[in-house]
Motif scaffolding. Structure first.
Motif, short mmCIF file in Angstrom:
data_model
loop_
_atom_site.label_atom_id
_atom_site.label_comp_id
_atom_site.label_asym_id
_atom_site.label_seq_id
_atom_site.Cartn_x
_atom_site.Cartn_y
_atom_site.Cartn_z
N ALA A 62 0.84 -1.20 0.00
CA ALA A 62 0.00 0.00 0.00
C ALA A 62 0.88 1.25 0.00
CB ALA A 62 -0.91 -0.02 1.23
N ALA A 63 1.94 1.23 0.83
CA ALA A 63 2.84 2.39 0.89
C ALA A 63 3.57 2.55 -0.43
CB ALA A 63 3.82 2.19 2.03
N ASP A 64 3.98 1.41 -0.99
CA ASP A 64 4.74 1.45 -2.24
C ASP A 64 3.87 1.97 -3.39
OD1 ASP A 64 6.89 1.02 -3.94
OD2 ASP A 64 6.15 -0.99 -4.48
N THR A 65 2.57 1.66 -3.35
CA THR A 65 1.65 2.16 -4.39
C THR A 65 1.59 3.69 -4.32
OG1 THR A 65 0.38 0.14 -4.16
CG2 THR A 65 -0.70 1.93 -5.30
N ALA A 66 1.52 4.20 -3.09
CA ALA A 66 1.50 5.66 -2.93
C ALA A 66 2.80 6.26 -3.44
CB ALA A 66 1.29 5.99 -1.45
N LEU A 67 3.91 5.54 -3.17
CA LEU A 67 5.24 6.00 -3.56
C LEU A 67 5.36 6.04 -5.09
CD1 LEU A 67 7.61 6.69 -1.72
CD2 LEU A 67 8.45 4.36 -2.03
N ALA A 68 4.85 5.00 -5.74
CA ALA A 68 4.89 4.94 -7.20
C ALA A 68 4.10 6.11 -7.78
CB ALA A 68 4.31 3.61 -7.68
N ASP A 69 3.00 6.45 -7.11
CA ASP A 69 2.17 7.57 -7.56
C ASP A 69 2.97 8.89 -7.46
OD1 ASP A 69 -0.20 9.04 -8.18
OD2 ASP A 69 -0.46 9.43 -6.02
N VAL A 70 3.69 9.04 -6.34
CA VAL A 70 4.49 10.25 -6.14
C VAL A 70 5.57 10.36 -7.21
CG1 VAL A 70 6.14 11.36 -4.58
CG2 VAL A 70 4.05 10.36 -3.66
N LEU A 84 4.27 20.92 -7.15
CA LEU A 84 4.74 20.46 -5.84
C LEU A 84 3.68 20.68 -4.77
CD1 LEU A 84 8.55 21.41 -5.63
CD2 LEU A 84 7.50 19.19 -6.06
N ALA A 85 2.93 21.83 -4.90
CA ALA A 85 1.85 22.10 -3.92
C ALA A 85 0.76 21.04 -4.05
CB ALA A 85 1.27 23.51 -4.16
N ARG A 86 0.45 20.69 -5.33
CA ARG A 86 -0.59 19.65 -5.54
C ARG A 86 -0.09 18.29 -5.03
NH1 ARG A 86 -1.48 19.39 -11.34
NH2 ARG A 86 -2.47 17.43 -10.81
N LEU A 87 1.22 18.06 -5.27
CA LEU A 87 1.79 16.77 -4.84
C LEU A 87 1.77 16.66 -3.31
CD1 LEU A 87 3.14 14.12 -5.61
CD2 LEU A 87 5.35 15.30 -5.62
N ARG A 88 2.08 17.77 -2.62
CA ARG A 88 2.06 17.71 -1.15
C ARG A 88 0.67 17.31 -0.66
NH1 ARG A 88 4.01 22.48 0.65
NH2 ARG A 88 5.93 21.62 1.46
N LYS A 89 -0.35 17.91 -1.28
CA LYS A 89 -1.72 17.58 -0.87
C LYS A 89 -1.99 16.08 -1.07
CE LYS A 89 -4.45 21.71 -1.08
NZ LYS A 89 -5.26 22.57 -1.91
N GLN A 90 -1.54 15.63 -2.23
CA GLN A 90 -1.76 14.22 -2.55
C GLN A 90 -1.04 13.33 -1.52
OE1 GLN A 90 -3.84 13.16 -4.70
NE2 GLN A 90 -3.37 10.96 -4.49
N MET A 91 0.19 13.74 -1.17
CA MET A 91 0.98 12.97 -0.21
C MET A 91 0.30 12.99 1.17
SD MET A 91 4.69 14.24 -1.51
CE MET A 91 5.87 13.43 -0.49
N GLN A 92 -0.21 14.14 1.53
CA GLN A 92 -0.89 14.25 2.83
C GLN A 92 -2.13 13.34 2.85
OE1 GLN A 92 -1.34 18.51 2.98
NE2 GLN A 92 0.44 18.74 4.35
N TRP A 93 -2.79 13.30 1.67
CA TRP A 93 -3.99 12.44 1.59
C TRP A 93 -3.62 10.98 1.82
CZ3 TRP A 93 -5.62 8.38 -1.43
CH2 TRP A 93 -7.00 8.06 -1.33
N HIS A 94 -2.47 10.55 1.18
CA HIS A 94 -2.01 9.17 1.34
C HIS A 94 -1.68 8.88 2.80
CE1 HIS A 94 -1.96 7.77 -2.74
NE2 HIS A 94 -1.08 8.69 -3.17
N VAL A 95 -0.96 9.79 3.44
CA VAL A 95 -0.54 9.58 4.84
C VAL A 95 -1.76 9.51 5.76
CG1 VAL A 95 0.69 10.61 6.80
CG2 VAL A 95 1.75 10.57 4.54
N ALA A 96 -2.75 10.36 5.42
CA ALA A 96 -3.96 10.38 6.26
C ALA A 96 -4.73 9.07 6.13
CB ALA A 96 -4.84 11.56 5.87
N ASN A 97 -4.66 8.45 4.94
CA ASN A 97 -5.46 7.24 4.70
C ASN A 97 -4.72 5.93 4.97
OD1 ASN A 97 -8.22 8.03 3.65
ND2 ASN A 97 -6.83 9.35 2.47
N LEU A 98 -3.40 6.00 5.08
CA LEU A 98 -2.64 4.76 5.34
C LEU A 98 -2.01 4.88 6.73
CD1 LEU A 98 -0.88 4.34 1.86
CD2 LEU A 98 -2.80 3.00 2.74
#
Ligand SMILES: Nc1nc2c(ncn2[C@@H]2O[C@H](COP(=O)(O)OP(=O)(O)OP(=O)(O)O)[C@@H](O)[C@H]2O)c(=O)[nH]1
Length: 510
Positions: A62-70, A84-98
């Motif tokens: 699951a973490a690796d899938t988020a990583l591949a997305d990044v 980068l601002a959009r990517l941070r949001k996306q990363m925060q979303w992943h962290v919040a959900n995993l």
């Protein structure tokens, strides 16, 4: 073969066999229970290992899938402020959900953070010295890399780094995307398994680094497992053999454990669920001990009562033997008494009682069969004088000697009987014999006594002699009686006496 041994022997064998069977069956059952217990524990450990491997695989995946997305976004959208601002949001979303994710980070080619899942970007951290960063800088493969556990510089927690390389458009090294997995997340999951008080589970990298151990020991996280029996065994296996189980002695606490090991499906890690052998067998030992006491008590009771039973049987056998011996002795005494009752004590000849019985029987037989019956009456001459002269005991000796001679010279056909008729008179009964035959017998006896030449000074012959009267009868019913034969012989004897003694006379036929 069965007869060769006594019933007590077989009863003892039976009791012994029952006791031994009882113990034997219990030992066999206990060994079976032990092997079943071990098999059951092996299954349990294997199931725990499977669940652990699956969970670790899913967690990292699951973490690796988020990583591949990044990685895909940063390589596609570039490193401008907006992407980068959009990517941070996306990363925060992943962290919040995993929940297993501590954070997601992107480093440039020099190891500086360019974006992460946190709200604030601290530029002072530089991770170019980390193992995973060096790995990606020096390796061009695009797959995920699971690094050794480290203490996070940003959170101070033990984390497992999972990372991927970021390429520039020309394929050169452009940085690293990193996901940090919370070791605590794994620990919480492992705590849910009950492996007993002395059980343990480990997550180990294929390179021999301990990612996590439960019971938890923060000192050992990131430590080397390369010298342990478990790792050495696992490293020797290949393919399907990497899933299995074996007993190993722990280098950590010296406990012997059954280790069920299994690799993760997609990542270079393996897990091992281990159960303490002592603990596994503790319940079995307790059960076996309790049951063994029961069996021993039961066997002792059977042995005790069996011994008593055998003793009873032995006593009964002895009593029966004594009874048999008493009965035999009684029968033998009876036979002796019977014989004595029919025998004369001095001469050993039949006595008067037996003579009367035999005479009656033979007389009846001769009457029925139309046969003849002869009788000789013998009397020692001048016996009174002998007694007077030599004494009564010497007279007895003469009677004994004459009797012995008569017995030797009397025919031994069935029905013939020599008996002491009374006093010094001896009678010889000869069935199916005519008068001349009986006379010949009597004469032979008389001659034999004469030849003995026993001195008798009271006799005109100067020696012991005898006289005999012979009678013969062909008895007819209603006409003759047994006594008539004796009477006739007696008369003939009287005649022999009156004719001078030492002779045999035949009675007139009737
Ligand atoms: N020693 C001894 N003497 C016996 C026994 N039975 C009988 N007598 C004796 O035998 C003798 C028989 O004597 P008699 O039949 O009267 O006459 P005898 O002296 O034999 O003379 P004859 O018969 O006329 O020649 C008696 O003296 C009895 O006591 C015995 O068992 N032992």
């Amino acid at each position: 073969m069965f007869k060769r041994y006594s019933i007590t022997f077989w009863a003892t064998v039976f009791v012994g066999v029952v006791c031994l069977s009882l113990v034997g069956v219990d030992v066999w059952r206990s060994l079976n229970a032990r092997s079943e217990q071990l098999q059951e524990m092996e299954r349990l450990a294997a199931n725990v290992a499977r669940a652990m491997a699956q969970q670790a695989d899913d967690t990292i995946k699951a973490a690796d899938t988020a990583l591949a997305d990044v990685v895909e976004r940063i390589e596609t959208d570039g490193q401008g402020a907006t992407p980068l601002a959009r990517l941070r949001k996306q990363m925060q979303w992943h962290v919040a959900n995993l929940p297993q994710l501590v954070g997601l980070f992107v480093y440039d080619q020099d190891g500086r953070w360019i974006v992460n899942s946190r709200a604030v970007l601290d530029q002072t951290y530089n991770n170019s010295d980390r193992e995973y960063f060096i790995y990606h800088r020096t390796h061009t493969d695009r797959g995920p890399h699971v690094g050794e556990p480290v203490i996070s510089r940003s959170s101070g927690k033990w984390i497992i780094p999972v990372s991927r390389r970021i390429d520039r458009p020309d394929g050169s090294f452009g940085g690293v995307a990193l996901a940090t997995l919370d070791v605590e997340y794994f620990r919480r999951f492992y705590q849910g398994f009950d492996l007993g008080a002395r059980g343990a589970v480990v997550l180990v990298s294929n390179g021999g680094v301990l990612m996590l151990r439960q019971p938890y020991d923060s000192e050992r996280v990131g430590g080397s497992m390369r010298d342990t029996e478990l790792f050495l065994h696992y490293a020797r296996q290949a393919g399907a053999a990497r899933t299995g189980s074996a007993f190993f002695r722990s280098s950590h606490d010296d406990e012997v454990r059954l280790n069920a090991f299994r690799p993760l499906e997609h990542y270079p890690l393996f897990v091992s669920a281990a159960l303490s052998r002592e603990e596994m067998l503790e319940r079995w030992r307790r059960d076996t001990f309790m049951r063994s006491i029961g069996v021993v008590v039961l066997a002792a009771l059977i042995g005790f009562f069996g011994k008593r039973l055998v003793n009873q049987i032995r006593l009964r056998e002895q009593a029966e033997k004594q009874l048999r011996e008493a009965r035999d002795a009684l029968e033998s005494a009876n036979r002796t008494l019977e014989r004595q009752a029919m025998q004369d004590g001095l001469t050993g000849l039949a006595n008067r009682r037996q003579f009367d019985v035999t005479l009656g029987n033979e007389f009846s037989r001769a009457t029925r069969g139309g046969g003849t019956l002869a009788f000789i009456m013998i009397d020692v001459d001048y016996f009174k004088q002998y007694n007077d002269l030599y004494g009564h005991s010497a007279g007895d000796e003469v009677l004994r000697a004459v009797s012995k001679l008569i017995r030797a010279l009397t025919p031994r056909r069935p029905g013939d009987l020599t008996a002491r008729y009374g006093g010094e008179e001896i009678g010889i009964l000869l069935p199916s014999t005519d008068a001349s035959g009986a006379w010949a017998v009597a004469e032979r006896i008389r001659e034999a006594v004469e030849h003995l030449q026993l001195p008798h000074d009271g006799s005109p012959f100067g020696q012991v002699t005898l006289s005999a009267g012979v009678a013969m009868l062909a008895p007819r019913r209603g006409e003759h009686l047994a006594g008539m034969l004796v009477e006739a012989a007696d008369k003939a004897l009287y005649q022999a006496k009156s004719q001078g003694r030492n002779r045999v006379c035949i009675a007139d036929s009737q």
